[in-house]
Design a protein around this motif. Structure first.
Motif, mmCIF file in Angstrom:
data_model
loop_
_atom_site.group_PDB
_atom_site.id
_atom_site.type_symbol
_atom_site.label_atom_id
_atom_site.label_comp_id
_atom_site.label_asym_id
_atom_site.label_seq_id
_atom_site.Cartn_x
_atom_site.Cartn_y
_atom_site.Cartn_z
ATOM 1 N N ALA A 91 3.349 23.631 -25.350
ATOM 2 C CA ALA A 91 3.853 24.104 -26.639
ATOM 3 C C ALA A 91 5.035 25.050 -26.483
ATOM 4 O O ALA A 91 5.737 25.334 -27.463
ATOM 5 C CB ALA A 91 2.741 24.804 -27.414
ATOM 6 N N LYS A 92 5.265 25.579 -25.279
ATOM 7 C CA LYS A 92 6.396 26.470 -24.969
ATOM 8 C C LYS A 92 6.381 27.755 -25.794
ATOM 9 O O LYS A 92 7.438 28.308 -26.108
ATOM 10 C CB LYS A 92 7.734 25.746 -25.188
ATOM 11 N N ARG A 93 5.187 28.257 -26.128
ATOM 12 C CA ARG A 93 5.103 29.489 -26.916
ATOM 13 C C ARG A 93 3.688 30.042 -26.830
ATOM 14 O O ARG A 93 2.764 29.364 -26.373
ATOM 15 C CB ARG A 93 5.459 29.226 -28.384
ATOM 16 N N ALA A 94 3.558 31.263 -27.309
ATOM 17 C CA ALA A 94 2.228 31.848 -27.456
ATOM 18 C C ALA A 94 1.588 31.343 -28.745
ATOM 19 O O ALA A 94 2.270 30.801 -29.629
ATOM 20 C CB ALA A 94 2.338 33.374 -27.493
ATOM 21 N N GLY A 95 0.291 31.527 -28.864
ATOM 22 C CA GLY A 95 -0.385 31.163 -30.098
ATOM 23 C C GLY A 95 -0.008 32.120 -31.214
ATOM 24 O O GLY A 95 0.374 33.267 -30.978
ATOM 25 N N ALA A 96 -0.121 31.648 -32.451
ATOM 26 C CA ALA A 96 0.272 32.434 -33.615
ATOM 27 C C ALA A 96 -0.885 32.516 -34.609
ATOM 28 O O ALA A 96 -1.900 31.831 -34.465
ATOM 29 C CB ALA A 96 1.494 31.807 -34.289
ATOM 30 N N SER A 97 -0.697 33.359 -35.620
ATOM 31 C CA SER A 97 -1.727 33.526 -36.652
ATOM 32 C C SER A 97 -2.095 32.194 -37.291
ATOM 33 O O SER A 97 -3.265 31.926 -37.574
ATOM 34 C CB SER A 97 -1.237 34.498 -37.725
ATOM 35 N N GLU A 98 -1.102 31.355 -37.520
ATOM 36 C CA GLU A 98 -1.366 30.061 -38.151
ATOM 37 C C GLU A 98 -2.283 29.197 -37.300
ATOM 38 O O GLU A 98 -3.127 28.451 -37.823
ATOM 39 C CB GLU A 98 -0.045 29.313 -38.408
ATOM 40 N N ASP A 99 -2.122 29.280 -35.978
ATOM 41 C CA ASP A 99 -2.957 28.484 -35.079
ATOM 42 C C ASP A 99 -4.419 28.922 -35.147
ATOM 43 O O ASP A 99 -5.333 28.088 -35.175
ATOM 44 C CB ASP A 99 -2.452 28.624 -33.637
ATOM 45 N N MET A 100 -4.629 30.233 -35.171
ATOM 46 C CA MET A 100 -5.995 30.751 -35.227
ATOM 47 C C MET A 100 -6.618 30.519 -36.607
ATOM 48 O O MET A 100 -7.746 30.040 -36.723
ATOM 49 C CB MET A 100 -6.008 32.248 -34.897
ATOM 50 N N ALA A 101 -5.875 30.863 -37.661
ATOM 51 C CA ALA A 101 -6.407 30.715 -39.019
ATOM 52 C C ALA A 101 -6.677 29.252 -39.344
ATOM 53 O O ALA A 101 -7.709 28.915 -39.945
ATOM 54 C CB ALA A 101 -5.438 31.317 -40.028
ATOM 55 N N GLY A 102 -5.762 28.369 -38.948
ATOM 56 C CA GLY A 102 -5.945 26.944 -39.231
ATOM 57 C C GLY A 102 -7.165 26.372 -38.545
ATOM 58 O O GLY A 102 -7.917 25.581 -39.124
ATOM 59 N N THR A 103 -7.392 26.769 -37.298
ATOM 60 C CA THR A 103 -8.564 26.311 -36.558
ATOM 61 C C THR A 103 -9.846 26.770 -37.232
ATOM 62 O O THR A 103 -10.803 25.986 -37.399
ATOM 63 C CB THR A 103 -8.518 26.846 -35.116
ATOM 64 N N ILE A 104 -9.869 28.036 -37.641
ATOM 65 C CA ILE A 104 -11.070 28.577 -38.278
ATOM 66 C C ILE A 104 -11.327 27.904 -39.619
ATOM 67 O O ILE A 104 -12.475 27.549 -39.943
ATOM 68 C CB ILE A 104 -10.938 30.102 -38.456
ATOM 69 N N LEU A 105 -10.301 27.734 -40.424
ATOM 70 C CA LEU A 105 -10.482 27.094 -41.735
ATOM 71 C C LEU A 105 -11.079 25.694 -41.579
ATOM 72 O O LEU A 105 -11.890 25.265 -42.407
ATOM 73 C CB LEU A 105 -9.162 27.034 -42.488
ATOM 74 N N TYR A 106 -10.677 24.987 -40.542
ATOM 75 C CA TYR A 106 -11.254 23.667 -40.283
ATOM 76 C C TYR A 106 -12.735 23.775 -39.933
ATOM 77 O O TYR A 106 -13.592 23.098 -40.523
ATOM 78 C CB TYR A 106 -10.492 22.974 -39.158
ATOM 79 N N LEU A 107 -13.065 24.654 -39.001
ATOM 80 C CA LEU A 107 -14.426 24.722 -38.488
ATOM 81 C C LEU A 107 -15.440 25.247 -39.491
ATOM 82 O O LEU A 107 -16.617 24.881 -39.443
ATOM 83 C CB LEU A 107 -14.462 25.587 -37.220
ATOM 84 N N VAL A 108 -15.016 26.142 -40.408
ATOM 85 C CA VAL A 108 -15.977 26.796 -41.304
ATOM 86 C C VAL A 108 -16.031 26.172 -42.700
ATOM 87 O O VAL A 108 -16.822 26.620 -43.539
ATOM 88 C CB VAL A 108 -15.671 28.302 -41.444
ATOM 89 N N SER A 109 -15.240 25.146 -42.936
ATOM 90 C CA SER A 109 -15.181 24.529 -44.268
ATOM 91 C C SER A 109 -15.852 23.154 -44.264
ATOM 92 O O SER A 109 -16.412 22.721 -43.258
ATOM 93 C CB SER A 109 -13.715 24.390 -44.696
ATOM 94 N N LYS A 110 -15.747 22.483 -45.378
ATOM 95 C CA LYS A 110 -16.304 21.134 -45.491
ATOM 96 C C LYS A 110 -15.660 20.194 -44.478
ATOM 97 O O LYS A 110 -16.294 19.250 -43.990
ATOM 98 C CB LYS A 110 -16.106 20.601 -46.911
ATOM 99 N N ALA A 111 -14.405 20.459 -44.144
ATOM 100 C CA ALA A 111 -13.690 19.615 -43.187
ATOM 101 C C ALA A 111 -14.395 19.567 -41.842
ATOM 102 O O ALA A 111 -14.386 18.544 -41.162
ATOM 103 C CB ALA A 111 -12.261 20.121 -43.011
#
Length: 298
Positions: free
Chosen positions: A255-275
């Motif tokens: 990815a040539k970068r560090a992780g960002a807030s969007e990466d963490m928040a997006g992962t969590i929203l997937y795991l904790v929701s209906k998705a």
């Protein structure tokens, strides 16, 4: 007919969450993601952390979405402190949709060396310099705390999973009653120029704990999942700071970068929701592909 719209699949509006280590780093990123999408977050941190300032910031972020935050002091290395925290939340809520067990620490040997180039004497002296208590503290926070937090909040999580929904189903069908445990991609590599042995070992134990807890709670379908972040800005990973040992490694990450807030928040929203309601007992590596190519920190 069920909706496949993104808003419905990933919706966490009105859900109740607990986030430990929520005042900084990955925990704060997760808290922001939940609150900006309408969740109520009970944030837990140490008394030395800026809890009040963070809670004020989070409540400002939640004005438009209806999300909110409330802060509590909790030392997750203490079973008693965990119990007291769970009791306080239980007095306010009848169920808990989301438990983010995120708090973690890292204790490197005080006598540092470059593990890849050190002489035998330098390597032994460095590895011997770490105290037994450093190992004990690391496991108490990075592994044991997840166990006791999950047990302390289990009745509230079961209540969320069993809650009747407006569609006639149960909360678990919408992803409610889920535990997310923060591990690290350090659990997956072996070669490091900095001695992360106690940290990486505790995170490997955490990965297995995810499976053990998911199996124990299967009858209630309280889901237990893990995330294994790569380089994400935090107190442990001062990305961008002068002299940061990680700065030369980003060219080895696809990815040539560090992780960002969007990466963490997006992962969590997937795991904790209906998705993510059908995901249980697994750990998701969110590292930009680092583990594929970059073995540790060489």
């Amino acid at each position: 007919m069920s909706s496949l719209a993104a808003f419905d699949l990933f919706n966490v509006k009105g859900r109740v969450a607990v986030v430990t280590g929520g005042s900084s780093g990955i925990g704060l990123m997760i808290s922001k993601g939940l609150i900006q999408n309408g969740a109520k977050v009970y944030l837990a941190a140490l008394s030395s952390d800026p809890i009040d300032d963070v809670v004020s910031e989070l409540n400002r972020l939640g004005r438009d979405s209806g999300g909110s935050a409330e802060g509590f002091v909790c030392d997750v290395s203490s079973k008693k402190s965990i119990s007291q925290f769970a009791q306080k939340v239980s007095q306010k809520e009848q169920y808990l949709d989301i438990l983010i067990s995120n708090a973690g620490i890292r204790r490197d040997p005080p006598q540092a060396c470059n593990v890849l180039t050190a002489t035998l004497e330098e390597l032994q002296n460095s590895m011997w310099s770490i105290e037994e208590k450093d190992w004990e503290d690391t496991f108490r926070v990075n592994s044991t705390a997840h166990y006791f937090l999950s047990v302390a909040f289990l009745p509230l999580l079961v209540a969320a999973a069993e809650k009747q929904t407006s569609s006639g189903g149960k909360g678990r069908d919408e992803g409610r009653g889920v535990i997310v445990i923060t591990s690290s991609c350090a659990s997956m590599h072996n070669v490091t120029n900095v001695d992360l042995t106690s940290y990486a070992t505790s995170k490997a134990a955490t990965d297995h704990l995810v499976k053990l807890l998911a199996a124990k709670y299967n009858r209630f379908y309280v889901r237990v999942v893990g995330i294994n972040p790569g380089f994400v800005p935090s107190n442990m990973n001062p990305v961008g700071a002068e002299g940061n040992i990680f700065s030369s490694l980003f060219d080895k990450v696809p990815a040539k970068r560090a992780g960002a807030s969007e990466d963490m928040a997006g992962t969590i929203l997937y795991l904790v929701s209906k998705a993510g309601a059908y995901v249980d007992g697994v750990s998701l590596c969110v590292d930009g592909g680092r583990i594929l190519l970059a073995n540790g920190q060489e």
